[in-house]
Write an enzyme that holds these catalytic residues in place. Structure first.
Site: not given
Ligand code: M6R
Length: 608
Positions: A2, A27, A74, A100-101, A481, A485, A488, A504, A603
């Site tokens: 947040c 965020r 969030w 936040n938290g 990766e 992407k 997500e 497998h 984020k």
């Molecule tokens: O800020 P960080 O690199 O520690 O974040 C880790 C993950 O939360 C972050 O890489 C997440 O998987 C992204 N949304 C990937 O695109």
């Protein structure tokens, strides 16, 4: 996760709060709200959805005054509806809190407060804080906040205002970032420097356990025992233009296209071409300490975990040090073999990921030295590690990490080069790697020229429901990766797999509907992956092959080809990332998805 913003000064707080919330919307973006002191009492406005909704509410029912606090949420406790949006007010309306938290003992506290007659209006854990602070208030807001926090278990970044002590914002942090922005005749509070950058560059980063009392012309920091703390003032060095879209449709596209520059910045002043090594000022590891490392553990989450997998291959191949990659979220719940001869490399774009931070603290507790590879300057991991390598990729706003990933791999390559040259690597090989790194920005530039072709491919596959991404060796993490992407931001199910492992299990999924992306540059395992491509073709799968040469062995095997320039095997995943990122981006855009703010994601994940 947040975002928190606060303003105290001679002007009306609302425009500052809204501007800050807009800049932090990446965020957390499921609901938002503000609370102000209007001269006689507190008023709040909240709305479910984006900041634009809150803006509309404020236009319809304006409020003015100072101090003010704001929040973009969030959701953790309770759905993203108005009643769960922050700020939360205490029962008598004299205290407003943003948080936040997670308050872990909120159920117990809630029951106790209900026993005292407090009526809860939301499903959140945060509301307990508002009532608790009201209950404990005896004249000074900071005393009540400190008293309340002593009874709280969990993590928090909070901002509190009260109509009974209106000349201040009280903030506190434990596990969730906060900074004070020092203005002229006005002060700010934010969870993210981007929120206040138009007003000041002078900031004070709060540490865990800090409580800040912010007035319009001064601030002070105390701890949970009300003891004064000294905190230094830092200067934000990056510019606002870096957090604006600069003509691109989305931050993600801008950040993909920034990569020639961002990786150049990661390397700037660090490569020593003639010695085939790297200079890394901040690692705080002497020659003796580097020589004493017995094993390396790399810990991270998400995309950063994928860069860690590439780092593991670098370190084992070139520095010949046993290296393991651990999900940060799992690390501290097992009994990892970590001691004072272990180097723990911690990778995080944000430097605030709760799991990664906790893993780093656990590694330290076990005696390991920690090295943070972090993008956000002044973030918690960067401040708590024993040494670090800043990525210098510039602010990354798109939720899907792109340029931070490639910079992480570069930083890992630089560190490996330094370590390997001290241990096992010849100067000749070191020079070869250093020169290849130096040449990389131009190759990324060339790979970006393939964007129109990638967009055409995206058009053909935008309605697919599943994708497989396959790679071998250095390109297996790249495949992981690529799949992350896509899922997500487009919400298409995608899996990354080592190409040979496909037979497998996942091979059962292959049919005419299944697009399979192969990361297959001409490297040492190229001939092997050709066999895997044949296996997919033989079952009718649709192949999209990212490769680097005209290869007769690929004739008839590629439904689509994406050509990328060649470099050393170890650096190919950096180049291959470009079309992988673009493919995810264009597919998501064509499906009408919100690329920069994908559903359910944030984020920076500051909860466990
Ligand atoms: O800020 P960080 O690199 O520690 O974040 C880790 C993950 O939360 C972050 O890489 C997440 O998987 C992204 N949304 C990937 O695109």
């Amino acid at each position: 996760m947040c975002g928190i913003i606060g303003y105290i000064g001679p002007n009306d707080a609302t425009p500052y709060l809204l501007e800050g919330l807009r800049r932090m919307e990446y965020r957390g973006y499921d609901s938002a709200g503000v609370a102000l002191y209007n001269g006689t009492g507190l008023e709040i406005r909240r709305a479910a959805g984006k900041i634009a909704k809150l803006d509309a509410v404020l236009t319809a029912e304006p409020i003015t005054g100072s101090p003010g606090i704001g929040h973009t949420r969030w959701a953790t406790h309770g759905p993203p509806v108005e009643r769960n949006a922050h700020p939360h007010m205490s029962g008598d309306g004299t205290v407003a809190v943003v948080h936040n938290g997670i308050i872990e003992n909120s159920t117990v506290l809630r029951a106790a407060l209900e026993g005292l007659g407090y009526v809860f209006k939301s499903d959140t854990d945060t509301e307990v804080l508002a009532h608790l602070i009201e209950e404990l208030f005896e004249g000074r807001l900071e005393d009540a906040v400190v008293d309340a926090l002593r009874r709280v278990e969990g993590t928090y970044g909070i901002a509190v205002i009260s109509s009974k002590d209106p000349g201040k914002i009280v903030a506190a942090r434990k596990g969730s970032p906060l900074l004070i922005g020092i203005g002229e005749g006005a002060n700010f509070l934010a969870s993210d420097a981007s929120a206040i950058l138009t007003h000041t560059r002078q900031v004070v980063y709060l540490n865990d356990g800090d409580v800040a009392v912010i007035e319009k012309d001064r601030y002070r920091v105390i701890d949970i025992d009300a003891q004064p703390q000294r905190r230094s003032v830092s200067r934000i060095e990056w510019d606002l233009s870096e957090i604006e879209r600069g003509g691109y449709d989305h931050f993600m596209l801008k950040e993909i296209f920034e990569q020639p520059r961002s990786i150049e910045n990661t390397m700037r002043g660090r490569l020593i071409l003639e010695d085939g090594t790297a200079k890394l000022g901040g690692i705080n590891l002497s020659h003796e300490q580097l020589m004493k490392i017995d094993n390396i553990v790399i810990t991270a989450c998400g995309t950063s975990w994928h860069s860690a997998l590439i780092g593991e291959l670098f370190l084992e191949e070139l520095a010949r040090i046993p290296t393991e990659v651990e999900y940060a979220s799992e690390f501290r719940y097992r009994n990892p073999i970590v001691n004072e001869r272990t180097l723990c490399i911690v990778i995080s774009q944000s430097g605030e990921t709760a799991d990664t931070l906790a893993a780093m603290r656990e590694a330290k507790r076990r005696g390991a030295r920690t090295l943070g590879l972090v993008n956000v300057v002044g973030s918690t991991i960067a401040r708590e590690d024993d040494g670090g390598v800043y990525l210098h990729a510039g602010p990354e706003i798109g939720v899907a990490s792109t340029k931070a990933f490639t910079s992480q791999v570069i930083a890992l390559a630089l560190f490996t080069l330094k370590l390997a040259r001290k241990r096992d690597l010849s100067v000749v090989r070191g020079r070869e790697i250093a020169q290849a790194l130096d040449a990389l920005p131009a190759l990324i530039e060339a790979a970006l020229k393939g964007a129109p072709e990638v967009e055409r491919i995206a058009e053909e596959f935008k309605d697919a429901t599943n994708f497989l991404y396959l790679g071998r060796g250095y390109n297996f993490p790249a495949a992981l990766e690529g799949a992350l992407k896509l899922k997500e931001i487009s919400y298409i199910h995608a899996e990354g797999y080592p190409a040979a492992e496909m037979k497998h299990g996942p091979i059962a999924l292959i049919d005419e509907q299944m697009p399979v992306v192969f990361v297959a540059p001409h490297d040492s395992v190229f001939d092997k992956i050709v066999s895997n491509i044949q296996e997919v073709k033989a079952r009718g799968g649709k192949t999209i092959v990212i490769t680097s040469r005209d290869e007769p062995s690929l004739a008839g095997l590629m439904d689509h080809e994406i050509r990328i320039p060649e470099t050393l095997d170890m650096l190919m995943p950096i180049v291959a990332s470009v079309p992988l990122q673009l493919l995810a981006y264009y597919i998501a855009v064509k499906r009408g998805a919100n690329v920069d703010q994908p559903r359910n994601l944030a984020k920076s994940v500051t909860v466990e």
